[in-house]
Design a protein around this motif. Structure first.
Motif, short mmCIF file in Angstrom:
data_model
loop_
_atom_site.label_atom_id
_atom_site.label_comp_id
_atom_site.label_asym_id
_atom_site.label_seq_id
_atom_site.Cartn_x
_atom_site.Cartn_y
_atom_site.Cartn_z
N SER A 45 0.85 -1.20 0.00
CA SER A 45 0.00 0.00 0.00
C SER A 45 0.88 1.24 0.00
O SER A 45 0.61 2.21 -0.71
N LEU A 46 1.95 1.21 0.79
CA LEU A 46 2.88 2.33 0.81
C LEU A 46 3.60 2.46 -0.53
O LEU A 46 3.86 3.57 -1.00
N TRP A 47 3.90 1.34 -1.15
CA TRP A 47 4.55 1.37 -2.47
C TRP A 47 3.63 2.09 -3.48
O TRP A 47 4.08 2.92 -4.26
N LEU A 48 2.34 1.78 -3.42
CA LEU A 48 1.38 2.47 -4.30
C LEU A 48 1.31 3.95 -3.95
O LEU A 48 1.16 4.79 -4.85
N GLN A 49 1.41 4.28 -2.68
CA GLN A 49 1.42 5.69 -2.30
C GLN A 49 2.64 6.39 -2.90
O GLN A 49 2.57 7.57 -3.27
N GLY A 50 3.74 5.67 -3.00
CA GLY A 50 4.92 6.24 -3.64
C GLY A 50 4.65 6.58 -5.09
O GLY A 50 5.02 7.65 -5.59
N SER A 51 3.95 5.68 -5.80
CA SER A 51 3.61 5.98 -7.20
C SER A 51 2.63 7.15 -7.27
O SER A 51 2.73 7.98 -8.17
N SER A 52 1.73 7.24 -6.31
CA SER A 52 0.79 8.37 -6.28
C SER A 52 1.53 9.68 -6.04
O SER A 52 1.18 10.71 -6.62
N ARG A 53 2.53 9.62 -5.19
CA ARG A 53 3.31 10.83 -4.90
C ARG A 53 4.01 11.31 -6.18
O ARG A 53 4.04 12.50 -6.47
N LEU A 54 4.57 10.39 -6.93
CA LEU A 54 5.21 10.77 -8.20
C LEU A 54 4.17 11.28 -9.19
O LEU A 54 4.41 12.25 -9.91
N GLY A 55 3.01 10.64 -9.20
CA GLY A 55 1.94 11.09 -10.08
C GLY A 55 1.43 12.47 -9.72
O GLY A 55 1.08 13.26 -10.59
N ALA A 56 1.39 12.78 -8.43
CA ALA A 56 0.94 14.10 -7.99
C ALA A 56 1.84 15.20 -8.54
O ALA A 56 1.41 16.33 -8.74
N ALA A 57 3.09 14.84 -8.80
CA ALA A 57 4.04 15.78 -9.41
C ALA A 57 4.00 15.67 -10.94
O ALA A 57 4.84 16.25 -11.62
N SER A 58 3.02 14.93 -11.46
CA SER A 58 2.86 14.69 -12.90
C SER A 58 4.08 14.03 -13.53
O SER A 58 4.33 14.18 -14.72
N ASP A 59 4.82 13.29 -12.74
CA ASP A 59 5.97 12.54 -13.26
C ASP A 59 5.52 11.09 -13.48
O ASP A 59 5.87 10.19 -12.73
N TRP A 60 4.72 10.92 -14.53
CA TRP A 60 4.09 9.63 -14.78
C TRP A 60 5.09 8.56 -15.18
O TRP A 60 4.92 7.40 -14.82
N GLN A 61 6.14 8.94 -15.89
CA GLN A 61 7.15 7.94 -16.25
C GLN A 61 7.86 7.43 -15.00
O GLN A 61 8.10 6.24 -14.86
N ALA A 62 8.17 8.34 -14.08
CA ALA A 62 8.79 7.91 -12.82
C ALA A 62 7.84 7.02 -12.03
O ALA A 62 8.27 6.03 -11.40
N ALA A 63 6.55 7.33 -12.06
CA ALA A 63 5.57 6.49 -11.37
C ALA A 63 5.54 5.09 -11.97
O ALA A 63 5.49 4.09 -11.25
N LEU A 64 5.58 5.01 -13.30
CA LEU A 64 5.63 3.69 -13.97
C LEU A 64 6.91 2.95 -13.61
O LEU A 64 6.87 1.74 -13.34
N ASP A 65 8.04 3.64 -13.62
CA ASP A 65 9.31 3.00 -13.28
C ASP A 65 9.27 2.48 -11.84
O ASP A 65 9.76 1.38 -11.55
#
Length: 199
Positions: A45-65
């Motif tokens: 769940s925390l790992w997904l929050q990490g992807s959400s945090r990257l997405g909140a910065a609109s860094d979608w490629q980093a979220a995918l990585d």
């Protein structure tokens, strides 16, 4: 943190507090957590929050990585949720959106199973149904209907699903009686929303 003698449960709590703080780079701690508390659902769940945090910065490629990094170490019991999140990025966030790649991730999620949250499976069927419906000229409306119907079995009374099923019966399959039946169920599920009344 683990070297400090904390249990894996305590490490999860500390990392959870870190990721909630703005301006703190919690990703190294999440990586350690992914290695040391690998079997705990809260870790992922925390790992997904990490992807959400990257997405909140609109860094979608980093979220995918980030999600791909998680998939390399995640146990099978949680992989479906990680694949689902990747599909959502391709479906809703990238510009231009890529429904075919999103569909591949949703298919992978459903083939693997393993859900962090109980709602993830139903959501994956709903999101895949949205893709099938958007691409109905290619796939036909029946695949969307099948996915929405299956998701509704998992989440009985889901207002959004009832509306979507009604819309397919009304607009794609031209079965007004069935459409009306689903709209009536949607109204019963949420009589405060005007949307079902419009149909």
């Amino acid at each position: 943190l683990a070297d400090a003698g904390l249990s894996s449960e305590e490490v999860v709590l500390v990392v959870g507090k870190l990721i909630a703080q703005q301006g703190i780079d919690a990703f190294p701690a999440l990586r350690v957590l992914g290695q040391q508390a690998n079997t705990q659902a809260r870790t992922w769940s925390l790992w997904l929050q990490g992807s959400s945090r990257l997405g909140a910065a609109s860094d979608w490629q980093a979220a995918l990585d980030w999600l791909e990094e998680g998939l390399r170490i995640a146990p099978a019991e949680v992989r479906g949720s990680l694949y689902q999140r990747e599909g959502g990025i391709y479906q809703k966030r990238f510009d231009p959106r890529d429904f075919h790649i999103a569909l591949a991730f949703y298919n992978e999620a459903l083939a693997n199973g393993g859900w962090i949250n109980s709602i993830d499976e139903a959501n994956t069927y709903q999101y895949r149904g949205d893709i099938y419906h958007a691409l109905r000229d290619e796939y036909g409306a029946e695949l969307a209907l099948a996915d929405y119907t299956y998701a509704l079995k998992i989440q009985p009374g889901n207002y959004s699903l009832l509306l979507k099923i009604g819309q397919i019966y009304q607009n794609d399959l031209k079965d007004l009686d069935r459409a009306e039946a689903y709209y009536r169920q949607a109204i019963a599920a949420n009589d405060q929303s005007p949307n079902a009344y419009l149909y």
